[in-house]
Design a protein around this motif. Sequence first.
Motif, PDB file in Angstrom:
ATOM      1  N   ALA B 555       0.833  -1.200   0.000  1.00 46.17           N
ATOM      2  CA  ALA B 555       0.000   0.000   0.000  1.00 46.17           C
ATOM      3  C   ALA B 555       0.873   1.258   0.000  1.00 46.17           C
ATOM      4  N   ASP B 558       1.976   1.830  -3.449  1.00 50.79           N
ATOM      5  CA  ASP B 558       0.840   2.266  -4.262  1.00 50.79           C
ATOM      6  C   ASP B 558       0.526   3.735  -4.008  1.00 50.79           C
ATOM      7  N   GLU B 625      -2.972  -3.850   1.995  1.00 54.19           N
ATOM      8  CA  GLU B 625      -2.813  -4.504   0.707  1.00 54.19           C
ATOM      9  C   GLU B 625      -1.780  -5.596   0.866  1.00 54.19           C
ATOM     10  N   GLY B 629      -1.148  -7.656  -4.116  1.00 53.17           N
ATOM     11  CA  GLY B 629      -1.871  -6.476  -4.548  1.00 53.17           C
ATOM     12  C   GLY B 629      -3.357  -6.562  -4.308  1.00 53.17           C
ATOM     13  N   CYS B 630      -3.757  -7.342  -3.306  1.00 55.58           N
ATOM     14  CA  CYS B 630      -5.173  -7.491  -2.994  1.00 55.58           C
ATOM     15  C   CYS B 630      -5.464  -6.691  -1.732  1.00 55.58           C
ATOM     16  N   ALA B 631      -6.372  -5.720  -1.847  1.00 53.60           N
ATOM     17  CA  ALA B 631      -6.695  -4.885  -0.686  1.00 53.60           C
ATOM     18  C   ALA B 631      -7.720  -5.599   0.176  1.00 53.60           C
ATOM     19  N   ASN B 680      -7.113   1.251  -6.676  1.00 48.32           N
ATOM     20  CA  ASN B 680      -7.162  -0.191  -6.452  1.00 48.32           C
ATOM     21  C   ASN B 680      -7.292  -0.542  -4.970  1.00 48.32           C
ATOM     22  N   LEU B 681      -6.849   0.367  -4.081  1.00 55.09           N
ATOM     23  CA  LEU B 681      -6.917   0.076  -2.653  1.00 55.09           C
ATOM     24  C   LEU B 681      -8.353   0.024  -2.150  1.00 55.09           C
ATOM     25  N   ARG B 687      -8.271  -8.563  -6.915  1.00 51.23           N
ATOM     26  CA  ARG B 687      -6.885  -8.424  -7.348  1.00 51.23           C
ATOM     27  C   ARG B 687      -6.846  -7.544  -8.585  1.00 51.23           C
TER      28      ARG B 687
END
Lengths: 255, 738
Positions: B555, B558, B625, B629-631, B680-681, B687
Amino acid sequence: MFGRLAAQRLNEIRTAIRRTTQASRSFSTALNYHIDTPDNKPDLPWEFNNANKEKVKEILSFYPSNYKQSAVIPLLDLAQQQNGGWLPVSAMNAVAKVIEVAPIRVYEVATFYTMFNRTKVGKYHLLVCGTTPCMIRGSRGIEEAILKHLGVKRNEVTKDGLFSVGEMECMGCCVNAPMMTVADYSNGSEGYAYNYYEDLTPKKAVEIVEAFRKGEKPPRGTQNPGRVNCGPEGGNTTLLGEPKAPPCRDLDAAE
Amino acid sequence: MGLGLLASRALRSSRIIRNSTRTIVSTPELKNADAAAAAAAADAPSDLPKRNPVGGARVHIPNPDDVIEVFVDGYPVKIPKGMTVLQACEIAGVDIPRFCYHSRLSIAGNCRMCLVEVEKSPKPVASCAMPALPGMKIKTDTPIAKKAREGVMEFLLMNHPLDCPICDQGGECDLQDQSMAFGSDRGRFTEMKRSVVDKNLGPLVKTVMTRCIQCTRCVRFASEVAGVEDLGMLGRGSGEEIGTYVEKLMTSELSGNVIDICPVGALTSKPFAFKARNWELKGTESIDVTDAVGSNIRIDSRGPEVMRVVPRLNEDINEEWISDKTRFFYDGLKRQRLNDPMIRGADGRFQAVSWRDALAIVAEVMHQIKPEEIVGVAGKLSDAESMMALKDLLNKMGSNNIFCEGNGMRPNADLRSGYIMNTSISGLEKADAFLLVGTQPRVEAAMVNARIRKTVKATNAKVGYVGPAADFNYDHEHLGTDPQTLVEIAKGSHPFSSALKNAKNPVIIVGAGVFDRDDKDAVFAAVDTIAKNNNVVRPDWNGLNVLLLNAAQAAALDLGLVPESDKCIDSAKFVYLMGADDVNLDKLPDDAFVVYQGHHGDRGVYRANVILPASAFTEKEGIYENTEGCAQITLPAVPTVGDARDDWKIVRALSEVAGVGLPYDSLGAIRSRIKTVAPNLLEVDERQPATFSTSLRPEVSQKVSATPFTPAVENFYMTDAITRASKIMAQCSALLKK
C-alpha cells in the motif's frame, strides 16, 4: 491431616483399580513411546555390521529402487537379529536412513508388530503360546513353571542376560499344544534360530531351558518321544492303507 | 466388579425381560433395519423439495464428457468422474458425518463415521473413500445407514473420556456435535476406559491424548501440508496412539493448524487452555498483518481482550491454514502498550501529558524546522488510510521525505508489477519451476511457502534457490549465495537455466530483502533478463514476482511513499515515526526531534521525544494490501487501550493544531482521497493486476556486487512490535535458538 489420609486412601483405591485393569493390557514388550536409557538413546551410534551390509543390499534388491520403504520389515528383522533380539531407537534410525524415510515411519512399523522387541530381551527369548488350545492344554502352568524356575516376571530379562519370557498368540501348532517358541539370538544373525518346542509339560519346559543354559541346542518339535512330528502317539491309527485314486467318471463310457 | 458378577447380572436381567432384549438403537423402527428399509422404499416421496449444497459447495466440471449422474436419497446429482460418494452427497445437500476425512488431506477412511447405504451393496460403504459410479443410488437416511453410524459412534465413544465439561474443545467439538446428531442415547460399555500418556509438542499445542479417536488427521497434516514428518500412529489395536515416539517438538511454522483440524479435544491451543469457552467469544472477521500475505483471520474476543485468533477460509490466500505467528502473537497486544501521550522531560524520563499539550509541542517543533529536514517513516503495520494522511501532512508542511520501512531508501514505486506478486498466491499452483531469489518463503511468508510446497508435491516442480543457507521443507536446489549466480542464469550458462527454459509456467520470486541492497537495480535487471530469456512474462502468464515482507509495504508503494532523498535520515531534524520500529536511526543527528506514534513501547520509543499512542490493527478499521496487490479491510474487534486513537485521526488532529488542516474528517472522506491516488486500494478483496510489465524499466548500468544475499527475517516468530511483545512468541523463539 485428614487431607493426607484421604489422599492416601485414594491412592490405595487407585492402585487397587489399576491392578485389575492393567492385567488385561499385557503387550509383548514396552510402551508406545521411547524413554531414554543409557543403552537406548537416539544419539548412540548403531550400524549394520559388514556381513549384514551385504544382506541389506540383497534385501533392497528385491524391491524397486523407488519403493525402498517396502524393505522396512525385513531390515528391522535383520537389525533385531544383529542387536541380540531387540531394536534400540538408534537401530530404527539406521533402518530409516537406509530406506530413506523419516524415522517416525519406521517407528510406526516397529510399534505395530509385536515381534519387534523395543526393550532388551534375553539371548534366548522364550515365547509361550497363550491362545485357547494351548491354554486349555496347560500353557499357563508352563509359563508359570519357567518364570518360577528363572525367577523373573514376564518380559523381564534374567540377571545373566540369557533368558526372557514372553507370551505370544497362536503359532498354528495347536495339534501339538501346548507349545513355546524359542528365539535364539545367541549367535547374531548367522546363528539365529526360531524354533518351536511342542507337547510341553512344565518339567519338560524347564529341562529345555536348562539345556539352553548349558549351551546345548535341544531338538525342536514335539517333546513327546511317542510322537513323530504331529502324528498320533504310538503310530498312525487311520489312513493305514494305500490311498485310493480320486474318483473319476468313466471317460470311455461317456464317449 | 468381577467379570463373573457382571456375567451373572447380565444373565439374570435377560431372564427377567426376555421379550425386550436391551438394544442400542434409540428408535423402534431401527431395531429391525431391513423391514423398515423395505417400508421406506415402498412410500418414497414423489416430488422432492429442493436442497442446497453443503457449505456452498460448487461443482467444477473440467471436462463435460466426464459427467456422471448419481442419486442421493432419490435426488439426481451431476458430478465429475472421480468424485467420492461423500462429495456427491455434499453437492446434493446432505452433510455426511465424518472425522478422518478432510478435504485438503489425503483420504484415510479409518474412522468409518461416513458410512452410507448404497443400493446393491451388501454392506454400508465408507463414503469418503468410495468413488461415485454412474447411476449409483446412495441412501444416507435409511435405517441401515443410521444404525451403522450409531454403531461406529458407540465404538468411538468407547475409549473417549467423558470430560467434556473440562475440555477446551467443548462447544466446537465434532465428536460432541455428531454424537448428539447421529449417536445413541445410551452406551453399553462397562469396562474401564484406556488412558494414554500426553505428548509434549511444544509451547503451542496442548495434548490430551486420551481423548484422541485416531482419525490421523494431524499425522496427515504434518506430513502432507506442514512437511514435518514427526507425528505418527504408534502401536496397534486398542493400544494405538498418536505420537512422535522419541521426545520431539513439532518444529513447524504451521503446527497450530492441527488444533483446528483435530475433531476432538486431543490437540488444543496451549495458550488458550482454560481461558474461555467458545460460545462466550465474539468473532470479528479481520486480516492478519504480521506478514505481507494478509491471511484471513477471525479475531475471537471477550470484552476488551483478544482471546484467540483462528483462520478464515480464503482459497486464494491462506486456504484454511494460518501460520503459528498469526495464530499466537495475540498476547503481545496486551503487553507493553502505550496508553497515554508522553513527552520526554529534561531528565530523559517520559511524562504523561494530555493530547492537547502533546500535539501542540509537536506542531510547534514542526514549524521551527526547515521543510526538507522533516522526515516521515511509516511502520510495518500501518494501514493505507494513516499512510495517506501522513503523506498529505508532510507534503503540506513542504516535505516529501516519507517512506515505509522495509521498502529501502530508493524504492521504485513507478511500476506496480515491480513490487507485487503478479502470479497471485493461488496462481503459484500452476507453476512448474520456481526460482527463489534472496527470499526464504518459509520464514518470510509461511502461507506462500505452503502453497509452493503444495505445488512442488503435486507437480514435482523444480525449485532453484539463490540466497543464504536456509531451511526448506521441500526438494530444492541451492544454486548460490550471491547475485553473480543470477547473472550466470541470465546468460544461460548455469545448469538451472535449462530447467527454467523447459518449464511451461516458470515463476521467479524475488525477496523484499533485496530492496535494502545497494545493487538492487542490478539484481532486478538480472532478474528481468532471466524473465525475458525464459518467457516468464507472457500475455497469459506473469511469473515475475516480488514477495514482500510487511503488511504496509504494498500500500505504501501504491500511495507513493517514496523519499525525495535517500540520505534524508542523515540530515533530518524532525522525524515522525508512525509505528516504525525497525528503521535504522544510527545516522540520525543527535539533536533531531523524534515523534513516535504507535501502539507498543518498542525500539522506536527509545529514541522518541514525544509518544502519541495509537490503536493496534485489532482495534481499528483499515485497508491493508497484501503482497499480491489485494486490498483487504481489518475491522475493530476490541476497544483500544487507554487514551490511544486511530493513526489517521492523530495525524488529522496534528494537522489541525499545526494549522495545515487536512480536508477529511471521516474514514469515508479519507478513502475518497485514496481513490484519487490508488483506486485499487478501495476495491476490497479484488486483485488488480499490474498493467505494465517490468520491461518498461530503464536500462541499468549498475553491476551486481559479490556480496551474498542476507536473510531478511532472522527470527520467524518476532518480526514486529506486537510479536516482539508477545510472551508466546518469545517461548517459540527460545526453542528456535536451541
